[in-house]
Scaffold this motif. Sequence first.
Motif, short mmCIF file in Angstrom:
data_model
loop_
_atom_site.label_atom_id
_atom_site.label_comp_id
_atom_site.label_asym_id
_atom_site.label_seq_id
_atom_site.Cartn_x
_atom_site.Cartn_y
_atom_site.Cartn_z
N THR A 80 0.82 -1.21 0.00
CA THR A 80 0.00 0.00 0.00
C THR A 80 0.85 1.26 0.00
OG1 THR A 80 -0.11 -0.17 2.39
CG2 THR A 80 -1.98 -1.01 1.16
N GLY A 81 2.12 1.15 0.43
CA GLY A 81 3.00 2.31 0.36
C GLY A 81 3.27 2.70 -1.08
N LYS A 82 3.27 1.71 -1.98
CA LYS A 82 3.48 1.98 -3.40
C LYS A 82 2.20 2.52 -4.02
CE LYS A 82 7.66 0.28 -3.44
NZ LYS A 82 8.82 1.15 -3.66
N ASN A 83 1.10 1.84 -3.70
CA ASN A 83 -0.20 2.29 -4.18
C ASN A 83 -1.27 1.67 -3.28
OD1 ASN A 83 -2.60 2.85 -5.58
ND2 ASN A 83 -1.53 2.82 -7.54
N GLY A 151 -9.22 6.24 22.74
CA GLY A 151 -8.04 6.39 23.57
C GLY A 151 -7.23 5.12 23.73
N LEU A 152 -7.74 4.03 23.16
CA LEU A 152 -7.03 2.76 23.26
C LEU A 152 -5.74 2.83 22.43
CD1 LEU A 152 -8.31 0.34 24.73
CD2 LEU A 152 -8.76 -0.64 22.49
N LYS A 153 -4.67 2.26 22.96
CA LYS A 153 -3.42 2.22 22.22
C LYS A 153 -3.32 0.83 21.59
CE LYS A 153 -1.21 3.28 26.01
NZ LYS A 153 -2.23 3.76 26.96
N MET A 154 -3.35 0.80 20.27
CA MET A 154 -3.41 -0.49 19.60
C MET A 154 -2.40 -0.55 18.48
SD MET A 154 -6.75 -2.45 18.15
CE MET A 154 -6.66 -4.15 17.58
N ARG A 155 -1.72 -1.68 18.41
CA ARG A 155 -0.82 -1.89 17.29
C ARG A 155 -1.67 -2.32 16.11
NH1 ARG A 155 1.88 -5.16 13.36
NH2 ARG A 155 3.91 -4.22 13.13
N PHE A 156 -1.60 -1.55 15.03
CA PHE A 156 -2.45 -1.84 13.88
C PHE A 156 -1.71 -1.41 12.63
CE2 PHE A 156 -6.19 -2.96 11.77
CZ PHE A 156 -7.17 -3.34 12.69
N PHE A 157 -1.84 -2.22 11.59
CA PHE A 157 -1.08 -1.98 10.36
C PHE A 157 -2.06 -1.93 9.20
CE2 PHE A 157 1.64 -3.20 6.82
CZ PHE A 157 2.80 -2.51 7.10
N GLY A 158 -1.82 -1.01 8.26
CA GLY A 158 -2.58 -1.03 7.01
C GLY A 158 -3.84 -0.20 7.06
N LEU A 159 -4.76 -0.47 6.10
CA LEU A 159 -5.95 0.37 5.96
C LEU A 159 -6.82 0.33 7.20
CD1 LEU A 159 -7.12 -0.20 2.28
CD2 LEU A 159 -5.78 1.66 3.25
N GLY A 160 -6.83 -0.84 7.87
CA GLY A 160 -7.62 -0.96 9.09
C GLY A 160 -7.20 0.08 10.12
N ALA A 161 -5.91 0.45 10.10
CA ALA A 161 -5.42 1.43 11.05
C ALA A 161 -6.10 2.78 10.84
CB ALA A 161 -3.90 1.58 10.91
N LYS A 162 -6.37 3.11 9.58
CA LYS A 162 -7.06 4.38 9.30
C LYS A 162 -8.46 4.36 9.89
CE LYS A 162 -4.66 6.31 5.46
NZ LYS A 162 -4.74 7.25 4.38
N VAL A 163 -9.10 3.21 9.78
CA VAL A 163 -10.43 3.07 10.35
C VAL A 163 -10.37 3.24 11.86
CG1 VAL A 163 -12.42 1.54 10.59
CG2 VAL A 163 -11.07 1.52 8.48
N MET A 164 -9.39 2.58 12.45
CA MET A 164 -9.24 2.65 13.90
C MET A 164 -9.00 4.08 14.37
SD MET A 164 -10.02 0.09 15.28
CE MET A 164 -9.74 -1.32 16.27
N ILE C 126 4.64 6.14 -0.02
CA ILE C 126 4.36 6.59 1.33
C ILE C 126 4.61 5.41 2.28
CG2 ILE C 126 2.67 8.32 0.65
CD1 ILE C 126 0.50 6.25 1.48
N SER C 127 4.45 5.65 3.56
CA SER C 127 4.65 4.58 4.53
C SER C 127 3.74 3.39 4.22
CB SER C 127 4.33 5.11 5.92
OG SER C 127 4.15 4.04 6.81
N ALA C 128 4.29 2.18 4.39
CA ALA C 128 3.48 0.98 4.19
C ALA C 128 2.42 0.87 5.29
CB ALA C 128 4.36 -0.26 4.19
N SER C 129 2.71 1.50 6.40
CA SER C 129 1.71 1.59 7.46
C SER C 129 0.82 2.78 7.10
CB SER C 129 2.41 1.82 8.79
OG SER C 129 1.46 1.99 9.79
N ALA C 130 -0.44 2.52 6.86
CA ALA C 130 -1.29 3.53 6.21
C ALA C 130 -1.35 4.84 6.98
CB ALA C 130 -2.70 2.97 6.04
#
Lengths: 328, 456, 206
Positions: A80-83, A151-164, C126-130
Amino acid sequence: GDAAAQDKRVRWNMASAYGSKLTQLGTLGVRLSDELEAVSGGSLRFKFFEPGALVPALEMFDAISAGSIDAGWSTPGYWTGKNEAFALFAAVPFGPRAGEYLGWYYHGGGKELFDELYAEYGIKSVMCGVIAPEASGWFRKEINSTDDLKGLKMRFFGLGAKVMEKMGVSTQLLAGGDIFPALERGSIDATEFSMPAIDLNLGFYQVAKHYYFPGWHQQSTLFDLMMNKEKYDALSDTQKAQIDAVCGANITAGLAEGEAIQGAALAELKEKGVTIHRWPPEVLDELRGAWNEVAAELAASNPTFKKVWDSLTAYREQYKIWGDLGYL
Amino acid sequence: MDFYIEDFLPLFMFAALGILLFSGYPVAFILGGIGLAFGFIGMFFDVFSFIQFFNIVPRIWGGIAENLVLTAIPMFIFMGTMLERSGVASDLLHCLQVLLRRVPGGLALSVTLMGTIMAATTGIIGASVVMMTLLALPVMLKRDYNVPLATGTIAASGTLGILIPPSIMLVIMADLLARSVGNLFVAAIIPGFMLAVFYMLYILVLCGFKPKLAPPLPKEEGPDSAGGILLLVVRSFIPPLFLVFLVLGSILFGWATPTEAAGVGGAGAILLAAVNRRLNFSVLKDVLERSALTGGMLFGIFLGATCFSYVFRALGGDDIVIDLVESLGLGSWGLLLMLMAIVFFLGFFFDWIEITLIVLPVFSPIIGALDFGNHVESLEITYWFAILLAVNLQTSFLTPPFGFALFYMKGVAPPEVKIQQIYKGIIPFVLLQLAGLGLIMAFPDIALWLPRVLLN
Amino acid sequence: MELLIRVSDVLDRVIIKVGRLAAWAGLFLILVTIFDVVTRRFLVLGSTKLQEAEWHLHVILFAFCLGYAYLKDAHVRIDLLRENLSERTQWWIEVAGCLLFLLPYCGLVIWFGIDFTERSYATQEISASATGLTHRWLIKIVIPIGFGFLALSGITVLLRKLIELFGPEELRQKVHEIEEAEIEHLVDVVPPELRRYDDQRDGGQN
Ligand code: NA
Ligand code: NA
């Protein structure tokens, strides 16, 4: 027989994004490598390399594109960093299950968009695996409403992180080595990880007792075999067909195994004192709303994402009537 | 069987490194240069292509640059340099020496203790060895300590960090084994502290018999009255203790991750320097510049090493190792011992991560499926093997002539400290570690008991 | 020869300035980390960007200090045999090392490092972490630039060694003085009155 005998012997290095021992994620890559050699009578040998052995897992994209690595076993979701559009070929939040997803990919125009996207980077990729839904993650405390998420601190990667982030969650990146101690000591409150059969082995139940379902961010995850396009184009038609066939079989193998092994893993997790939760419907509704916002923003800012998103959305709309009627 | 010279290029890489290292040219560039040269030799034999060099850059990028764990290194180096420059470290060690006046090798014992505490906050050998050297070596030299004893103590206690959790090495191992990090962490606790205790016993006994190696503080130095000692403790002991508490506490209370704790330590060191009234712009600038030079030295080695080990692997070095072990057709104990010997040897040349990548994925399932009879329960073999590997890897950081920990130490030690003294100093500690390794082999419960009790 | 000295002096000054400036990234690294740790307790900022900023600073710190460390002679050398070699042999080793090891190594990393950065720029990576930082090429280019400074420091050392090997006596002396002045020991040197111990004790006790 004869056609295969004439094929140029291919000795490729295949980098893997997952360790060979990792249930499904890694083992399917090993299976791919073994089957390619068996099916091609030794003409296709893709040597499996552990993540980091050639290049770190997330660096294989550039390396395959440059041709310094021949092939890679990974998921499009890493790029996703590429596109950002790559995410739509890996796992879509509130997205389709495996059957519906593959329907779009093979018959709904997905594959053409997929080939077009990768071709921009000099990569040919073949869809090569699908696994069961992931869990939503490990939480130290019980979550009853979206207010508990704030306020929760959560390790999250990718598009789901944006939702969070839209839900007021403070997303953390964290060094790989820090996730476990951070969750144990409470520097983070939660982390997403993988499916029950994998999470069981990795021992997250030792530091967080609340395990949430369904994994709205990853209802099914697709994996692919990336190859340097120039090198792929030089393969014989037989070899290309062998790759397609083995990948097709790999998809079946992953799907079957993924469905088969979760039950036992969940039972064992329960035995170990893990509390298994289902998200309340209103939490899921709010998350879905947040995801739709994120998707709309991405579609507005990224034309490729919009193109793929529109294709997937249109497919899902026409599928819906069948999906509602056809299944119990 | 045909003999092709290109099949043996990786072995020649060892030889070339072994010889050229002693040219006195910087180790970092020799590692990089040999990697490069063998890539070109490989091109000549058609087993390597120019484009494969491209991978060196993504390796640097993903492994060293975009690597959040490694950000702890410059921060710990800063912490060490600041504590040294502001006199906090020497005050602390002086105080410990006063307190331990009657204990043989008191200063060396304090250093070991400090290394053990440091080990509980970081899992990166480069960071802990450099920091320990900065803090303790100048003081030990000023106190007339025998140089090999001083360097050996520091290097050995500095490398405990990779065994005592948190440790990035155990995390990566767990990842490659697809097993629980928690189990590995817990399994490593007793072996780690056991080694620390071994070091201390050794120092006590050695210095008891040969007090000249570690001269105790002259009687006339330091306060004698209880009040004087109390004042000394309050002045010099409490502030650094507060820092230790801050760093360890920030992890234990869940304020900071182990990596971030390095930043807490760095900030705390600035604070202590300010409290000691030794902080000003020029001190800060000086500490930053020295830390940057130390970091440049350390990362220079990381960069060179990633180039060297990449070409080694691309030329088929892993296969040579694997073929060698498999061709021997050994039984369970033979195979285990053979692997331990090979890991020990590889440790001369490679970073732990490269060794782990060669050995763990291929051999852990083989070892895991072996039968050790009643010695180890079959379900626990994998964890046992991982801990044996971890102890062994810790040892190989120290083994002359190519121990990476020794390079880091040499990089920051005063030029009067010679590499041969460092080599010499490490020998007893390596023997102690091998004894530890043997004990864990003989008594697997040293590693397996604690996880069994705590986690099941 | 005079020209060689002037060139090497200019290079020297530039590399050391850059290194000293980059050294401040270490302080910012600590500050960002502390800011992240403290605010995380009280505010919902999301740490991904801060945590990425941390390794950005770490990259700046080490990349720009490679050449700086070479000029300050901070890179580790195994001096076991070196001490027995004549000064001239040591200079020749340094020349050979620069020409055969350091410069080709830098050349390769710069060459592919630029390629690597271009790929990032072309895709506007961009960062791979969204939720991370954008404009990845800006930090990726730091690697080839850092190796560029390392290469320049190699050239500086090379020029100096050539002067020492072939130049007239007075220039040799001058270069030697410059080099001596540059060496920076990372730990304070043991006071002279204590120096005798490391030879004496070591030799004496056996
Ligand atoms: Na540690
Ligand atoms: Na070694």
